[in-house]
Write a protein that holds these residues in place. Structure first.
Motif, short mmCIF file in Angstrom:
data_model
loop_
_atom_site.label_atom_id
_atom_site.label_comp_id
_atom_site.label_asym_id
_atom_site.label_seq_id
_atom_site.Cartn_x
_atom_site.Cartn_y
_atom_site.Cartn_z
N TRP A 163 5.53 -5.79 10.10
CA TRP A 163 5.25 -6.82 9.10
C TRP A 163 5.52 -6.32 7.68
O TRP A 163 5.87 -7.08 6.79
CB TRP A 163 3.81 -7.31 9.23
N ALA A 164 5.35 -5.00 7.49
CA ALA A 164 5.52 -4.44 6.14
C ALA A 164 6.98 -4.35 5.73
O ALA A 164 7.29 -4.08 4.57
CB ALA A 164 4.87 -3.07 6.08
N LEU A 169 -0.75 -1.88 -0.56
CA LEU A 169 -0.88 -1.54 0.86
C LEU A 169 0.38 -1.77 1.68
O LEU A 169 0.71 -0.98 2.57
CB LEU A 169 -2.00 -2.36 1.48
N LYS A 170 1.08 -2.88 1.39
CA LYS A 170 2.26 -3.19 2.20
C LYS A 170 3.29 -2.08 2.09
O LYS A 170 3.88 -1.66 3.09
CB LYS A 170 2.85 -4.53 1.73
N SER A 201 -3.40 -7.83 3.82
CA SER A 201 -2.26 -7.73 2.91
C SER A 201 -1.49 -9.03 2.83
O SER A 201 -1.03 -9.42 1.77
CB SER A 201 -1.29 -6.63 3.38
N MET A 235 -0.71 -13.14 8.65
CA MET A 235 -0.21 -12.03 9.49
C MET A 235 -1.36 -11.17 9.95
O MET A 235 -1.89 -10.38 9.17
CB MET A 235 0.71 -11.15 8.66
N SER A 278 -1.34 -7.43 9.37
CA SER A 278 -1.47 -6.84 8.04
C SER A 278 -2.91 -6.60 7.61
O SER A 278 -3.17 -6.31 6.45
CB SER A 278 -0.72 -7.69 7.01
#
Lengths: 161, 411
Positions: free
Chosen positions: A143-144, B40-41, B335, B339, B342
């Motif tokens: 997802w990142a 954070l991502k 985040s 999702m 996340s």
């Protein structure tokens, strides 16, 4: 000639330029301060390796702004990512806390949307994952990697149809 | 840096005096400092850079650096409104206190007007807050917007859908009565573009039939739970045509507003597990983010529902839960809305054996709870220290507490 009783300290950069700086500025450089304190006699000149004159120019700019209470106005926008990295390494060598925080934040801001590949090159890091390990951790944090503003990975770009 | 380190660097640079470019290698000290400043991502993505970075979350030194920075954002401190029942001599008196200041050192006994007091009888201090305004609601759909500083108050009008009381002729069995049984406020938000305050609620209808009636036909009429939105500027309610997860737990703490979006959590909704619902005020659309049990498994214990609060931490939505068995507080942040991957477990605080019962999370992430010695205290997440607010449930009983932030916008 600099002496420990005068208000100016002479610093000689890697490229041979001599900067006469105020004692107060020298104090913000913990590395330099340590040298001054260890050599209790007079020091003529302190060599600062890894620091170039263009770094010193910026350091003096920052110092002048922060003394005037305008440290927020200090900008490294004109530096490209590699120049910023060099500057950060110089400031780290000199052990200047405040400026170090400013520069690490600036680098973080620049790296925020970058790809893993870019970050490896930037930090001079080798990928020490096995292909299986990388695939697993990549999947876990997939997802990142998503988002229009995120730089795509080089090897994955080729796989796109 | 010590002098001998200075010498080492000197040697290194002397070895490459012919090169203009300094070695590309960045020591950990520098890279950790950079990483600790990333959102954070990005941090999650860069776990894939190399092995040592994939283990950063287990690196205490790094996590301390990261958390210190993460939790030290500048926000005005919380204000507390306390409603207590005190034993004074022989009688029982109801008193309202307000606590303000960096360490809640300013304690003021409040003097409400009688009209306000009357409202508190109906709504209680049960509600939400935004920009220094409290949105208080009672059991029967009464909603009031209150500014505790100016002591001004605005009751919200009833909506058409709310006042419905119908007797519907049922073909076979006579008459069926329909009325609103529950009005549950889910969100209190602000739309900056049009400078309007909004309240979101759901109306749940109750059907009472005079005889045995199979009211299947009702399920696909428009008497399903109805969502409504109130706009302060138009001072009216409007139906929302959405089908969102709703919850029975509408307390201050179970909902939070951030940046044009109202969020609330549902422990369980039909077949969907625990989730966070995010309602966008601008376009009136919503997202549902599931909460996986490996992030927080407090929802698994259905013997007694665990205490959960939502909060805004450094511009992230945070889920804070209290695990009674381990006396720990678990803090997780999201985040990306929608999702579930996340979610990140940020930290676990505890075991804290002194916790009697958790109350609310403040606007800076402070966790307020009653300690075993009956003191109202708060836990500072960045220092993990516990401090006293300055109120003890001695011959008094705290009946209600609301924690809110002072207004930063002109009202």
């Amino acid at each position: 000639m600099a002496s420990s009783s005068s208000n100016l300290i002479s610093l000689k950069t890697s490229d041979g330029t001599v900067f006469k700086v105020e004692r107060a500025l020298a104090k913000t450089m913990k590395t330099v301060q340590a040298i001054i304190e260890e050599a209790d006699a007079n020091i003529y000149m302190i060599p600062i390796h890894n620091v170039f004159s263009h770094h010193m120019d910026m350091i003096i700019d920052y110092y002048k702004l922060s003394v005037a209470g305008k440290s927020k106005e200090f900008s490294v926008e004109k530096l490209d990512n590699d120049e910023l990295k060099d500057f950060l390494l110089a400031v780290h060598y000199l052990n200047m806390e405040d400026l170090f925080e400013v520069l690490t934040q600036a680098v973080a801001d620049r790296l925020e949307k970058k790809s893993v590949g870019y970050v490896r090159k930037y930090f001079g890091i080798e990928n020490d994952f096995t292909p299986e390990e990388y695939a697993a951790i990549r999947k876990k944090n997939d997802w990142a990697f998503k988002g229009d503003d995120i730089e795509p990975e080089e090897d994955e770009e080729k796989q796109e149809e | 840096m010590e002098f001998h380190q200075h010498c080492i660097l000197q040697k290194r640079s002397m070895a490459s005096t012919n090169e203009k470019v300094i070695s590309s290698y960045i020591p950990d000290e520098i890279s950790y400092s950079i990483l600790s400043k990333l959102p954070l991502k990005s941090l999650k993505r860069f776990k894939c850079v190399q092995k040592s970075w994939s283990l950063l979350c287990e690196n205490h030194h790094f996590m301390n650096m990261f958390l210190n920075r993460f939790l030290s954002y500048n926000d005005p401190t919380s204000l507390i409104l306390l409603r207590v029942l005190e034993n004074i001599n022989v009688t029982c008196e109801e008193i309202f206190y307000s606590f303000s200041g960096e360490r809640f050192e300013n304690k003021v006994k409040l003097d409400w007007s009688s009209s306000l007091e009357n409202h508190f009888e109906i709504t209680g201090l049960f509600g939400q807050h935004l920009n220094g305004t409290l949105c208080l609601y009672g059991d029967y759909g009464e909603i009031v917007l209150l500014n505790p500083t100016t002591q001004t108050m605005k009751p919200l009008p009833a909506s058409e859908a709310q006042s419905v009381e119908l007797s519907i002729p049922d073909e076979a069995f006579g008459y069926v009565d329909l009325q609103v049984e529950y009005c549950l406020v889910h969100g209190f938000g602000y739309e900056p573009v049009i400078n309007d305050y909004k309240v979101i609620r759901i109306l749940i209808y109750n059907l009472q039939s005079s005889a045995q009636s199979d009211a299947d036909w009702l399920s696909d009429t428009n008497f399903n739970p109805i969502w409504e939105i109130y706009s302060l500027r138009s001072n009216s309610w409007r139906k929302l045509h959405v089908n969102m997860p709703y919850t029975w737990e509408c307390t201050d703490g179970a909902q939070v507003y951030m940046d044009g979006v109202c969020h609330w959590f549902c422990r369980s909704y039909r077949n969907v597990g625990p989730c966070l619902v995010s309602f966008y005020l601008r376009n009136e659309e919503f997202l549902v983010t599931l909460i996986p049990s490996d992030i927080d498994n407090c929802f698994d214990f259905d013997v007694q529902p665990s205490w959960i609060n939502l909060a805004v931490l450094n511009e992230y939505i945070a889920l804070i839960s209290y695990h009674k068995e381990t006396t720990t507080f678990h803090i997780s942040i999201l985040s990306e809305f929608g999702m579930k991957e996340s979610w990140t477990k940020l930290l676990i605080v505890g075991p804290l054996s002194c916790v009697q019962c958790p109350i609310k999370v403040g606007t800076k992430g402070e966790i307020f709870f009653i300690r075993k010695d009956a003191e109202l205290v708060w836990l500072d997440l960045s220092t993990q220290m516990i401090a006293e607010v300055g109120y003890k449930e001695r011959e008094a009983r705290i009946t209600e507490i609301i924690v809110y932030k002072e207004s930063i916008l002109p009202n």
